[in-house]
Structure formats: structure tokens, C-alpha cells
Scaffold this motif. Structure first.
Motif, PDB file in Angstrom:
ATOM      1  N   ASP A  45       0.859  -1.183   0.000  1.00 25.40           N
ATOM      2  CA  ASP A  45       0.000   0.000   0.000  1.00 25.40           C
ATOM      3  C   ASP A  45       0.898   1.236   0.000  1.00 25.40           C
ATOM      4  O   ASP A  45       1.543   1.552   1.000  1.00 25.40           O
ATOM      5  CB  ASP A  45      -0.923  -0.006   1.227  1.00 25.40           C
ATOM      6  CG  ASP A  45      -1.926  -1.169   1.177  1.00 25.40           C
ATOM      7  OD1 ASP A  45      -1.875  -1.962   0.209  1.00 25.40           O
ATOM      8  OD2 ASP A  45      -2.755  -1.267   2.091  1.00 25.40           O
ATOM      9  N   ASP A  47       1.037   4.354   0.548  1.00 27.14           N
ATOM     10  CA  ASP A  47       0.398   5.508   1.192  1.00 27.14           C
ATOM     11  C   ASP A  47       1.265   6.761   1.109  1.00 27.14           C
ATOM     12  O   ASP A  47       0.767   7.867   0.964  1.00 27.14           O
ATOM     13  CB  ASP A  47       0.114   5.204   2.671  1.00 27.14           C
ATOM     14  CG  ASP A  47      -0.827   4.028   2.859  1.00 27.14           C
ATOM     15  OD1 ASP A  47      -1.529   3.674   1.904  1.00 27.14           O
ATOM     16  OD2 ASP A  47      -0.832   3.459   3.964  1.00 27.14           O
ATOM     17  N   HIS A 117      -7.018   2.962  -3.676  1.00 22.95           N
ATOM     18  CA  HIS A 117      -6.797   3.022  -2.221  1.00 22.95           C
ATOM     19  C   HIS A 117      -7.218   4.390  -1.689  1.00 22.95           C
ATOM     20  O   HIS A 117      -6.509   5.027  -0.920  1.00 22.95           O
ATOM     21  CB  HIS A 117      -5.322   2.742  -1.926  1.00 22.95           C
ATOM     22  CG  HIS A 117      -5.013   2.409  -0.488  1.00 22.95           C
ATOM     23  ND1 HIS A 117      -5.790   1.572   0.282  1.00 22.95           N
ATOM     24  CD2 HIS A 117      -4.007   2.807   0.335  1.00 22.95           C
ATOM     25  CE1 HIS A 117      -5.273   1.473   1.493  1.00 22.95           C
ATOM     26  NE2 HIS A 117      -4.194   2.224   1.561  1.00 22.95           N
ATOM     27  N   HIS A 121      -6.332   8.871   1.288  1.00 26.65           N
ATOM     28  CA  HIS A 121      -6.387   7.932   2.408  1.00 26.65           C
ATOM     29  C   HIS A 121      -7.400   8.399   3.441  1.00 26.65           C
ATOM     30  O   HIS A 121      -7.246   8.203   4.657  1.00 26.65           O
ATOM     31  CB  HIS A 121      -5.000   7.756   3.056  1.00 26.65           C
ATOM     32  CG  HIS A 121      -4.743   6.363   3.544  1.00 26.65           C
ATOM     33  ND1 HIS A 121      -5.352   5.849   4.659  1.00 26.65           N
ATOM     34  CD2 HIS A 121      -3.953   5.371   3.068  1.00 26.65           C
ATOM     35  CE1 HIS A 121      -4.925   4.605   4.848  1.00 26.65           C
ATOM     36  NE2 HIS A 121      -4.092   4.287   3.887  1.00 26.65           N
ATOM     37  N   HIS A 253       3.884  -1.958   3.392  1.00 24.53           N
ATOM     38  CA  HIS A 253       3.929  -0.550   2.994  1.00 24.53           C
ATOM     39  C   HIS A 253       5.361  -0.167   2.656  1.00 24.53           C
ATOM     40  O   HIS A 253       6.267  -0.445   3.462  1.00 24.53           O
ATOM     41  CB  HIS A 253       3.430   0.335   4.142  1.00 24.53           C
ATOM     42  CG  HIS A 253       2.026   0.037   4.585  1.00 24.53           C
ATOM     43  ND1 HIS A 253       1.704  -1.073   5.342  1.00 24.53           N
ATOM     44  CD2 HIS A 253       0.866   0.683   4.335  1.00 24.53           C
ATOM     45  CE1 HIS A 253       0.397  -1.079   5.552  1.00 24.53           C
ATOM     46  NE2 HIS A 253      -0.138  -0.042   4.951  1.00 24.53           N
TER      47      HIS A 253
HETATM   48 ZN   LIG Z   1      -3.091   2.606   3.314  1.00 24.39          ZN
END
Ligand SMILES: [Zn+2]
Length: 297
Positions: A45, A47, A117, A121, A253
Motif C-alpha cells: 500500500d 500511502d 486506495h 487515504h 507498505h
Molecule cells: Zn493505506
């Protein structure tokens, strides 16, 4: 905090809450492509800075940790995946994609999948329906515009659903979601008791690197698991999935796992899976599609 008295709720009420989104038909193939015993679905992910921005934060220190995810984390991960010839899925907030379009293009060019995603966020579970729908659709458009591939799957930010999320995902015609935890195998999502055709590829916090490694600078308590401990948990999940003929899915991540002292976990996991034999490394979309089309009845 809402004042509630759940012990006074009539059965109709608690049933309706539980039934909003539930696991339906199990989608477990008898075997995986090529006679594989186990599907290995690695996900990252990306982010990056949205980790700070999502809470309206502006800490330059924490933003720099997010930038590490793109500057060091993703390139290290991509290099490792290429060395092993293994495909993975990257779930990318639209804001990350807009900050780092070249990164997303490279991820797709190297054969990996990019999934939705969220926008920044955001906590989708507290958004009004109109805003959530608009953001989810706009996020898909941004990813498609940058990568030239229309995403077919979503991982909701922070793995939660509002009462409207599944309806939006269904309306968008997405193949799968990968944010819920009702099983170890894929299943069809039910909405108010009715099948939706949307596949769930389940996650679990147990198989999430952030749970073990995240550190809050200003909290007294710093739960921290040594990298060896994290590898041990992931490896046991993989071993059991292999034994049962299931899926080993893991969430990592780039700004958490992409460090010199941690990335070996991914390397060791891939080596371990390969040494067991009969494993199918695939993107989340490939696993979801195969499970949907080959579920043993
Ligand atoms: Zn995330």
C-alpha cells in the motif's frame, strides 16, 4: 460519541447491522493454476505522504517519512520483485499517484497491478455517501489516466466500509475488494443478504507490516516486534496456506518494509515460498478472477 443501548435493540436491528455486508459463497478453487497448491498474493500500500495528509497533518518530519516510501521503498521493492520474477499489487491513493505518476507508470510497466486506495487515504467510513462515491470514482479515473490501465480492485483506506461502500464498488463494476476479514479464502460479498458478484480477497492485521513496526513518537507505549518475529508470523501463515491449498495474502507498505533491516523479510518469504514448490505468485486481480471462475461448488 452516540448514546446507544445495544442491549435493548430488537433482533431486527442487530440483524440488519450484521447483514449490511457479509461473507457469502466461498470462492475456493480445488487447485490453483498449473496445479499449484498455494496462491501467493503480495501487496504494497503506497500511502507515502497521505499517511500524514489524511488527518490534515502538516508535519514535515512525517511527510519526509512518506517521501521515503517513494524515493527508497518502492524502488527497493521493485528491484527485489524483479530479481525473483514475482508480480505483486500496489494499492495507491490518488494523491500519491498525482505526487508520483512516474512511480505508478513504472509499477505497471514492470507487470504489477495498481488498485484503488482512496483519494487522500480519507476515512471513507465516516464520509457522506455523495462524497465517498465521488472520491472513489475520481480515484479510479486518476489511476487510469496515469497508468493507462483501469483498476479492477479496491482496498479501502484503513480497511473499513461505510454502509455505502459496497454499493459504490458494485456500481463501479469492480471485480474485487481487499479490505475485509471474514475468511482466509476468497468469498462473494453479500449486501443486505443479497449476492453482489464482488469478490473479497481477505486481509488480516496479522498479515500487515505496519501493525508490528509503526512507532508513535509521542506515545509512551511503543509496541514493536523484531523483524525476525514478523517474518516468523508471515512464514507460518504461508506454511499453513500451502498445507491447506489456500491463499497467502500479505499487506506491506513501502515506507514501513522498505528499509535495509526489514526488506529481507520479503526476500526470505519469496525464497521460502519457492522452496516449498507448487506456488502461484499472482496479483490480487488474478487471484480474485481465478477464484471467481474456478470456485469448487
Ligand atoms: Zn493505506
Amino acid at each position: 460519541m452516540k448514546k446507544t443501548t445495544p442491549w435493548l435493540w430488537p433482533e431486527k436491528r442487530w440483524r440488519a447491522i450484521v447483514n449490511r455486508v457479509r461473507a457469502g459463497k466461498a470462492l475456493r478453487p480445488k487447485q490453483w493454476p498449473g496445479g499449484a497448491r498455494c496462491a501467493v498474493a503480495l501487496s504494497f500500500d503506497s500511502d507515502h505522504e497521505t499517511n500524514e495528509l489524511r488527518e490534515a497533518g502538516e508535519s514535515i518530519g512525517r511527510l519526509s517519512q512518506g517521501q521515503y516510501g517513494s524515493r527508497q521503498g518502492v524502488p527497493r521493492i521493485l528491484k527485489l520483485l524483479a530479481q525473483h520474477g514475482v508480480k505483486a499489487t500496489f494499492f495507491v491513493p490518488a494523491v500519491t499517484a498525482r505526487l508520483y505518476p512516474e512511480e505508478q507508470k513504472r509499477v505497471v510497466a514492470e507487470g504489477h497491478e495498481v488498485g484503488i486506495h482512496g483519494w487522500i487515504h480519507e476515512r471513507n467510513s465516516v464520509l457522506p455517501k455523495k462524497a465517498e462515491r465521488e472520491l472513489q470514482m475520481r480515484s479510479a479515473d486518476v489511476l487510469e489516466k496515469i497508468t493507462r490501465v483501469r483498476p479492477v480492485g479496491i482496498r479501502t483506506p484503513s480497511w473499513d466500509f461505510s454502509p455505502n461502500t459496497l454499493a459504490i464498488t458494485k456500481e463501479m463494476g469492480l471485480l474485487y475488494d481487499s479490505s475485509l476479514m471474514a475468511d482466509v479464502d476468497c468469498y462473494e460479498l453479500l449486501m443486505d443478504g443479497r449476492p453482489t458478484g464482488v469478490v473479497e480477497l481477505p486481509v488480516e492485521w496479522i498479515r500487515d507490516d505496519a501493525v508490528y513496526f509503526n512507532m508513535n513518537r509521542f506515545a509512551a507505549l511503543r509496541p514493536y516486534t523484531p523483524p525476525e518475529g514478523v517474518f516468523d508470523i508471515f512464514r507460518r501463515e504461508l506454511d499453513a496456506a500451502h498445507l491447506e491449498g489456500g491463499i497467502f495474502q500479505v499487506t506491506m507498505h513501502p515506507h514501513v518494509i522498505g528499509y535495509r533491516s526489514r526488506l529481507w523479510i520479503v526476500d526470505a518469504l519469496i525464497r521460502h515460498a519457492k522452496s516449498k514448490g507448487k506456488v502461484w505468485f499472482a496479483t490480487h486481480a488474478e487471484v480474485a478472477r481465478y477464484a471467481l471462475e474456478n470456485a469448487a461448488s
